[in-house]
Design a protein around this motif. Structure first.
Motif, short mmCIF file in Angstrom:
data_model
loop_
_atom_site.label_atom_id
_atom_site.label_comp_id
_atom_site.label_asym_id
_atom_site.label_seq_id
_atom_site.Cartn_x
_atom_site.Cartn_y
_atom_site.Cartn_z
N CYS A 112 0.67 -1.35 -0.22
CA CYS A 112 0.02 0.08 -0.08
C CYS A 112 1.05 1.34 0.08
O CYS A 112 1.79 1.55 0.89
CB CYS A 112 -0.86 -0.11 1.18
SG CYS A 112 -1.86 1.55 1.40
N GLN A 159 -0.04 4.18 0.93
CA GLN A 159 -0.15 4.92 2.04
C GLN A 159 0.20 4.61 3.42
O GLN A 159 0.93 5.27 4.04
CB GLN A 159 -1.63 5.20 2.23
CG GLN A 159 -2.49 5.99 3.27
CD GLN A 159 -2.07 7.52 2.55
OE1 GLN A 159 -1.88 7.89 1.54
NE2 GLN A 159 -1.98 8.56 3.78
N CYS A 160 0.11 3.08 3.63
CA CYS A 160 0.48 2.92 4.91
C CYS A 160 1.78 1.81 4.80
O CYS A 160 2.05 1.22 5.90
CB CYS A 160 -0.51 2.39 5.92
SG CYS A 160 -1.32 0.74 4.91
N CYS A 190 -7.36 -0.81 0.21
CA CYS A 190 -6.36 -1.22 1.42
C CYS A 190 -7.22 -1.47 2.59
O CYS A 190 -7.98 -0.66 3.26
CB CYS A 190 -5.25 -0.22 1.72
SG CYS A 190 -4.28 -0.77 2.87
N ASN A 211 -6.26 -1.95 5.74
CA ASN A 211 -5.68 -1.06 6.70
C ASN A 211 -5.82 0.30 6.81
O ASN A 211 -6.25 0.68 8.14
CB ASN A 211 -4.13 -1.45 6.69
CG ASN A 211 -3.23 -1.02 8.00
OD1 ASN A 211 -3.66 -1.49 9.16
ND2 ASN A 211 -2.51 -0.04 7.86
N CYS A 212 -5.90 0.86 5.81
CA CYS A 212 -5.99 2.27 5.95
C CYS A 212 -7.15 2.89 5.14
O CYS A 212 -7.82 3.87 5.34
CB CYS A 212 -4.95 3.30 5.51
SG CYS A 212 -4.37 3.05 3.89
ZN LIG Z 1 -2.88 1.31 3.40
#
Ligand SMILES: [Zn+2]
Length: 60
Positions: free
Chosen positions: A31, A33-34, A44, A46-47
């Motif tokens: 990802c 982003q994270c 994603c 997670n985020c």
């Molecule tokens: Zn993410």
């Protein structure tokens, strides 16, 4: 019918078969982003980000 002209050597045969063997599962990317591992072309988990914007709220 097309026929092979000669016998394929063990090394040629084995190297051909080796290229289908992949170490990591396809479609799993990091990802941006994270930096968690996620499925490609999916939001994603997670985020909740996809294409650099938040599309799913991750607050609890
Ligand atoms: Zn993410």
């Amino acid at each position: 019918m097309g026929n092979p002209k000669g016998k394929t050597s063990k090394s040629k045969r084995d190297s051909r078969r080796a290229q289908t063997f992949k170490l990591s599962a396809p479609g799993i990317v990091e990802c941006p982003q994270c930096h968690e591992m996620k499925l490609a072309h999916r939001v994603c988990p997670n985020c909740g980000y996809y294409k650099n914007k938040e599309v799913v709220s991750t607050e609890k």
